[in-house]
Design an enzyme around this catalytic site. Structure first.
Site, short mmCIF file in Angstrom:
data_model
loop_
_atom_site.label_atom_id
_atom_site.label_comp_id
_atom_site.label_asym_id
_atom_site.label_seq_id
_atom_site.Cartn_x
_atom_site.Cartn_y
_atom_site.Cartn_z
N TYR A 1 0.81 -1.22 0.00
CA TYR A 1 0.00 0.00 0.00
C TYR A 1 0.84 1.26 0.00
O TYR A 1 2.05 1.22 0.14
CB TYR A 1 -1.04 0.00 1.10
CG TYR A 1 -0.67 -0.12 2.55
CD1 TYR A 1 0.63 0.00 3.03
CD2 TYR A 1 -1.67 -0.35 3.49
CE1 TYR A 1 0.92 -0.10 4.38
CE2 TYR A 1 -1.39 -0.46 4.85
CZ TYR A 1 -0.09 -0.34 5.28
OH TYR A 1 0.18 -0.44 6.61
N GLU A 2 0.16 2.39 -0.22
CA GLU A 2 0.80 3.69 -0.40
C GLU A 2 1.77 3.71 -1.58
O GLU A 2 2.77 4.41 -1.59
CB GLU A 2 1.53 4.14 0.87
CG GLU A 2 0.70 4.09 2.13
CD GLU A 2 -0.60 4.85 2.02
OE1 GLU A 2 -0.69 5.75 1.18
OE2 GLU A 2 -1.55 4.53 2.77
N GLY A 3 1.42 2.97 -2.62
CA GLY A 3 2.29 2.84 -3.79
C GLY A 3 3.20 1.64 -3.61
O GLY A 3 4.05 1.63 -2.72
#
Length: 593
Positions: free
Chosen positions: A440-442
């Site tokens: 997550y978050e890229g």
């Protein structure tokens, strides 16, 4: 029963000895309210909270999980009380501006407080983490009225925050989001669309949830240039600050996940929900990236926390577990067997984890220091330099720290042998919970492409050149009795400098090269960064007597001899052609004949 003891001695060493934090704080008029005694008191209090409140809820929260019934989410038993205690302790606003009820503490300090929560209960930590990130975005881009309305309530824990980016068809490519924002005559907007993977999208911890939602107005430019940011509260806030009617925004379901099960990951539906524009139309992505970059460093700290938790439990198990005899003769002949600590392979795994933790903690504090300079310094040149450094190192903080942490937790699990696969020992949950930090978050692949593309090739290596220059300057000033780390640091810096020029040239010749080389380049920069951190650790420990400091130097030597050689493998891959990756036809990947 899994254990955790906050590594306060190591934390204080990093702050006080490695980074001379008090001197740094006292030299800045905006941080002069912070000293070493205050910092240590804060860390000691957080250690108590982590060990006594969040750690006992970690396994029970995983077993119960967040639940969804009749359009509402309930957190596991104990979470609501823990969140209230956390909020009343002022922890949500620890690093927030005092103007909004925060304590104005530096990032160098808050990263260490965050580590303890991530170590003991990552699911719990995600709820206040999103609130802090939302507060940062609002503080940077919201109007004064919006700040006054939302920030004090968020930092007090009365309200919480989320960020709503991802849609079923649009993850990394936010330019193709479909969520619509139609302007009303009163200046508000009707927000319509569906967002997925929304951490803390609904829960029972706070009386209101402030969603920050990316959407597009009807005539917005195509792509990411047409994205706007909106405040969409769960309950409409009346002019006097009280809560009004329920907004038409809510969860459609929660995800059934591999890990962090006590964290409610929601599908969020916005059905003409009332929203309030943050900043200007079509300029929402910049505001959201304030939040996202904060979360990316936090994911690295999640990795560090998990790795520290895994190390402590594996080291304790290895001490207690009697199995076999030392190859040089029995060490405890009065017992039926020696502890498995006599075996070199067990030590190898534990030292890998310990080295990762020491370097990761130093690196997190280093990045935190750069963020503190950007926020608090009054020197424009220093701020510009620190901004460049933060831009370069954010993908390292997110991706390298979580990649190395995941490998470290696997080593820690292996120390347990078969018991590492059994739930009661806590390692399998640790690994399940940590895996998401790489996603997550890229994803870490996306972070690698950001580093090699935007942060290196696009600026012709300017950012990395400045960083290498800083590293060289530091290494060249080391005393002669530290030549072993000095030479290793300078050699690694030169190797990275040379391969960076190769990367820039290859990318110019072949558009596929950078994408294929990105992960290896990020790990090469990560290895140099950890070497730099160990150089700092060696300098701080070198002149001090006692076993604590001698062990630091021994670990530096272990890293140089047993971990840093991985750089050679990364460099060899970077020098290879991308043709070996791209030469396969697409049907090769699905053709099983």
């Amino acid at each position: 029963m899994p254990i955790y003891n906050a590594p306060l001695a190591d934390m204080k060493f990093i702050l006080n000895d490695v980074f001379n934090a008090e001197q740094f704080w006292q030299s800045n008029e905006n941080l002069a309210h912070v000293d070493a005694a205050t910092a240590e008191a804060i860390l000691e209090e957080m250690a108590k909270f982590a060990q006594n409140v969040t750690l006992p809820l970690n396994r029970t929260g995983d077993e119960e999980g967040a639940s969804y019934n009749n359009g509402a989410v309930t957190t596991p038993a104990g979470f609501k009380e823990a969140f209230k205690q956390y909020a009343e302790g002022g922890w949500i606003g620890l690093g927030a501006d005092e103007e909004w009820g925060g304590q104005g503490m530096p990032k160098m300090l808050t990263v260490l407080a965050d580590e303890m929560l991530f170590a003991t209960n990552p699911s719990f930590m995600l709820y206040p983490l999103l609130s802090v990130g939302a507060g940062m975005a609002l503080n940077s881009y919201a109007s004064q009225e919006q700040k006054e309305t939302y920030l004090p309530k968020i930092y007090s824990g009365e309200w919480s925050g989320t960020m709503c980016l991802t849609e079923p068809h649009a993850g990394t490519d936010l330019g193709i989001i479909k969520t619509k924002a139609e302007r009303n005559e009163d200046g508000t907007y009707n927000i319509t669309g569906t967002k997925i993977f929304i951490t803390g999208g609904d829960h029972d911890l706070a009386e209101n949830i402030i969603h920050l939602v990316l959407a597009k107005t009807p005539n917005a430019p195509a792509g990411s240039r047409g994205i706007s940011l909106f405040i969409v509260p769960k309950f409409i806030v009346n002019p006097d600050g009280s809560l009004g009617e329920r907004n038409t925004a809510g969860p459609g379901s929660i995800e059934h996940k591999m890990g962090i099960k006590a964290s409610a990951t929601c599908v969020m539906n916005f059905d003409g929900a009332k929203g309030y524009l943050v900043g200007k139309e079509n300029e929402g992505l910049a505001a959201m990236f304030v939040m996202m970059n904060y979360e990316r460093l936090s994911m690295g700290i999640q990795g560090l926390g998990a790795s520290e938790y895994a190390y402590q439990n594996a080291a304790q198990y290895a001490t207690d577990r009697l199995q076999g005899r030392s190859s040089t003769g029995a060490k405890t002949p009065e017992k039926p067997a020696d502890s498995i600590l006599v075996h070199g392979d067990v030590r190898r795994m534990l030292l890998n984890v310990r080295a990762n933790n020491e370097a990761s903690r130093a690196f997190a504090v280093y990045v935190g220091q750069q963020l503190d300079i950007t926020k608090f310094s009054t020197d424009p040149e220093a701020v510009a330099k620190a901004n460049n450094r933060v831009a370069l190192l954010t993908p390292i903080a997110k991706a390298y720290l979580t990649d190395t942490a995941f490998n470290a937790t696997l080593d820690a699990q292996m120390v347990f042998g078969g018991h590492g696969y059994i739930r009661e020992w806590g390692m399998e949950q640790c690994i399940r919970d940590l895996r998401i930090s790489q996603i997550y978050e890229g994803t870490n692949g996306v972070q690698s492409q950001d580093l090699i593309g935007r942060k290196t090739i696009k600026c012709q290596g300017e950012f990395i050149a400045e960083y290498i220059e800083e590293i060289r300057d530091f290494a060249n000033d080391l005393d002669s009795d530290l030549n072993y780390i000095k030479d290793a640091t300078l050699d690694a810096a030169t190797e990275l400098e040379v391969v960076t020029q190769l990367v820039i040239e290859r990318a110019r010749e072949n558009p596929d090269y950078a994408n294929a080389a990105a992960v290896d380049y990020l790990h090469a920069v990560g290895l140099l960064s950890f070497t730099y951190m160990f150089a700092k650790i060696a300098k701080a420990a070198n002149a001090k007597p006692g076993e604590f400091y001698q062990n630091k130097l021994s670990l530096v030597n272990y890293y140089i001899q047993r971990v840093l050689p991985d750089l050679n493998t990364r460099l060899a891959r970077l020098k290879a052609s991308s043709d070996t990756v791209m030469s396969f036809n697409e049907d090769y990947f699905t053709n099983q004949a």
